[in-house]
Design a protein around this motif. Structure first.
Motif, mmCIF file in Angstrom:
data_model
loop_
_atom_site.group_PDB
_atom_site.id
_atom_site.type_symbol
_atom_site.label_atom_id
_atom_site.label_comp_id
_atom_site.label_asym_id
_atom_site.label_seq_id
_atom_site.Cartn_x
_atom_site.Cartn_y
_atom_site.Cartn_z
ATOM 1 N N GLY A 81 51.783 35.861 51.528
ATOM 2 C CA GLY A 81 52.581 36.910 50.931
ATOM 3 C C GLY A 81 51.977 37.412 49.637
ATOM 4 O O GLY A 81 50.931 36.926 49.181
ATOM 5 N N PRO A 82 52.617 38.395 48.993
ATOM 6 C CA PRO A 82 52.097 38.967 47.747
ATOM 7 C C PRO A 82 52.013 37.917 46.637
ATOM 8 O O PRO A 82 52.843 37.017 46.545
ATOM 9 C CB PRO A 82 53.118 40.060 47.393
ATOM 10 C CG PRO A 82 53.846 40.337 48.662
ATOM 11 C CD PRO A 82 53.856 39.056 49.430
ATOM 12 N N VAL A 83 51.001 38.065 45.797
ATOM 13 C CA VAL A 83 50.826 37.154 44.664
ATOM 14 C C VAL A 83 51.802 37.535 43.555
ATOM 15 O O VAL A 83 51.949 38.710 43.220
ATOM 16 C CB VAL A 83 49.377 37.211 44.145
ATOM 17 C CG1 VAL A 83 49.213 36.327 42.914
ATOM 18 C CG2 VAL A 83 48.406 36.796 45.234
ATOM 19 N N ASN A 92 47.774 42.928 44.017
ATOM 20 C CA ASN A 92 48.231 43.199 45.382
ATOM 21 C C ASN A 92 47.802 44.553 45.919
ATOM 22 O O ASN A 92 47.898 44.793 47.123
ATOM 23 C CB ASN A 92 49.758 43.081 45.451
ATOM 24 C CG ASN A 92 50.236 41.656 45.216
ATOM 25 O OD1 ASN A 92 49.822 40.729 45.884
ATOM 26 N ND2 ASN A 92 51.110 41.484 44.224
ATOM 27 N N LYS A 93 47.332 45.460 45.043
ATOM 28 C CA LYS A 93 46.949 46.792 45.508
ATOM 29 C C LYS A 93 45.470 47.096 45.322
ATOM 30 O O LYS A 93 45.020 48.163 45.696
ATOM 31 C CB LYS A 93 47.792 47.840 44.782
ATOM 32 C CG LYS A 93 49.270 47.782 45.137
ATOM 33 C CD LYS A 93 50.040 48.937 44.533
ATOM 34 C CE LYS A 93 51.512 48.889 44.950
ATOM 35 N NZ LYS A 93 52.284 50.033 44.379
ATOM 36 N N THR A 94 44.723 46.178 44.709
ATOM 37 C CA THR A 94 43.286 46.367 44.539
ATOM 38 C C THR A 94 42.576 45.069 44.894
ATOM 39 O O THR A 94 43.210 44.052 45.182
ATOM 40 C CB THR A 94 42.938 46.755 43.086
ATOM 41 O OG1 THR A 94 43.154 45.606 42.231
ATOM 42 C CG2 THR A 94 43.789 47.902 42.585
ATOM 43 N N ASN A 95 41.265 45.135 44.876
ATOM 44 C CA ASN A 95 40.455 43.937 45.116
ATOM 45 C C ASN A 95 39.934 43.339 43.815
ATOM 46 O O ASN A 95 39.035 42.497 43.839
ATOM 47 C CB ASN A 95 39.279 44.282 46.041
ATOM 48 C CG ASN A 95 39.739 44.662 47.440
ATOM 49 O OD1 ASN A 95 40.700 44.090 47.958
ATOM 50 N ND2 ASN A 95 39.066 45.636 48.044
ATOM 51 N N ASN A 96 40.468 43.797 42.702
ATOM 52 C CA ASN A 96 40.001 43.294 41.407
ATOM 53 C C ASN A 96 40.424 41.844 41.208
ATOM 54 O O ASN A 96 41.536 41.454 41.569
ATOM 55 C CB ASN A 96 40.565 44.153 40.271
ATOM 56 C CG ASN A 96 40.104 45.596 40.360
ATOM 57 O OD1 ASN A 96 39.086 45.891 40.968
ATOM 58 N ND2 ASN A 96 40.869 46.491 39.758
ATOM 59 N N GLY A 97 39.531 41.060 40.632
ATOM 60 C CA GLY A 97 39.859 39.680 40.297
ATOM 61 C C GLY A 97 40.398 39.576 38.878
ATOM 62 O O GLY A 97 40.114 40.424 38.020
ATOM 63 N N ILE A 98 41.196 38.552 38.615
ATOM 64 C CA ILE A 98 41.821 38.358 37.300
ATOM 65 C C ILE A 98 41.781 36.875 36.944
ATOM 66 O O ILE A 98 41.983 36.012 37.803
ATOM 67 C CB ILE A 98 43.276 38.870 37.294
ATOM 68 C CG1 ILE A 98 43.305 40.398 37.343
ATOM 69 C CG2 ILE A 98 44.036 38.394 36.056
ATOM 70 C CD1 ILE A 98 44.695 40.978 37.439
#
Length: 268
Positions: A60-62, A95-101
């Protein structure tokens, strides 16, 4: 008979002297026992907050807030993220991009070392910058800290007033800001996009907690004439009227020539 009496008398005298000497001596002092001592207990040391058990990934969403709440002892940081709505921005980005954090999450013990009312004294803008200073706009795994390039960019921006450096010694990861020297005490969560690490101190950026440099003075504006002082007339150049007289002279000469011709024609 007299000799026996003397012997008896002498014996009594010796006995009397012996008893007197014995009674005159003070009795031996009893041994003095030291008073019982109560064992002194060492003052209790402040318990160090154990690293959080790593939270398992779930389908599910993070949701950053749910991860921190499940890990425990991040109550203050969770409230700060919610108050600045940074949690919403992070969840949207995850949840809407492929960017890492990557998030450096201070534990409740880290906030408890601050003086009372510290966070409430910050402006909303400073609170937002403080949260952003704990977030890296890239995924950094635990093994990548040894090769990361300093200064590390945070979501608070770049520049000397928001500098953050990461150094390692073996498995020990140290984070410095110019005001704070913190260390990573455990991994809270990690997946292909998000990594959350527990740190033992709140990271203070120079931009919030040191005086800002004065703004540069505005450059003087060019091209605008200066106003003359009151009562002082500005000098004016004399007007050139020669150009205006030239057509008038030519006109007069032509008129005289025409009159002369007419006179000559009349009298010829």
């Amino acid at each position: 008979m007299g000799q026996q009496s003397l012997s008896l008398l002498f014996s009594l005298i010796l006995f009397f002297l012996h008893c007197t000497k014995t009674l005159g001596q003070s009795p031996a002092a009893a041994p003095v026992m030291p008073p019982p001592t109560t064992p002194v207990k060492a003052p209790p040391t402040a318990p160090s907050q154990a690293p959080s058990a790593q939270v398992a990934t779930s389908p599910g969403p993070v949701d950053v807030i749910k991860i921190l709440q499940k890990a425990g002892h991040f109550t203050v940081f969770v409230r700060l993220m919610q108050a600045t709505t940074e949690d919403t921005e992070l969840n949207k980005e995850l949840n809407k991009t492929n960017n890492g954090i990557t998030i450096f999450a201070p534990s409740d013990n880290a906030f408890s070392s601050l003086k009372a009312g510290f966070l409430n004294a910050l402006s909303d803008e400073d609170k937002t910058e403080l949260v952003k200073f704990h977030v890296l706009p890239a995924l950094v795994s635990s093994s990548q800290f040894q090769t990361v390039s300093n200064p590390v960019r945070t979501q608070a921006g770049t520049g000397p007033r928001v500098t953050l450096n990461v150094t390692t010694t073996g498995n020990f990861v140290n984070i410095t800001t110019g005001l704070t020297n913190a260390s990573i005490s455990g991994t809270v969560y990690t997946d292909s996009q998000l990594a959350i690490y527990q740190i033992d101190k709140v990271l203070f950026p120079l931009d919030i907690f040191t005086p800002k440099p004065p703004a540069p003075a505005p450059a003087p504006e060019l091209g605008k004439p200066r106003k003359a002082a009151p009562g002082v007339e500005s000098p004016t150049a004399p007007k050139d009227t020669s150009g205006a007289l030239t057509p008038l002279v030519l006109h007069n000469n032509a008129l005289l020539l025409a009159v002369s011709c007419m006179v000559a024609a009349i009298f010829s």
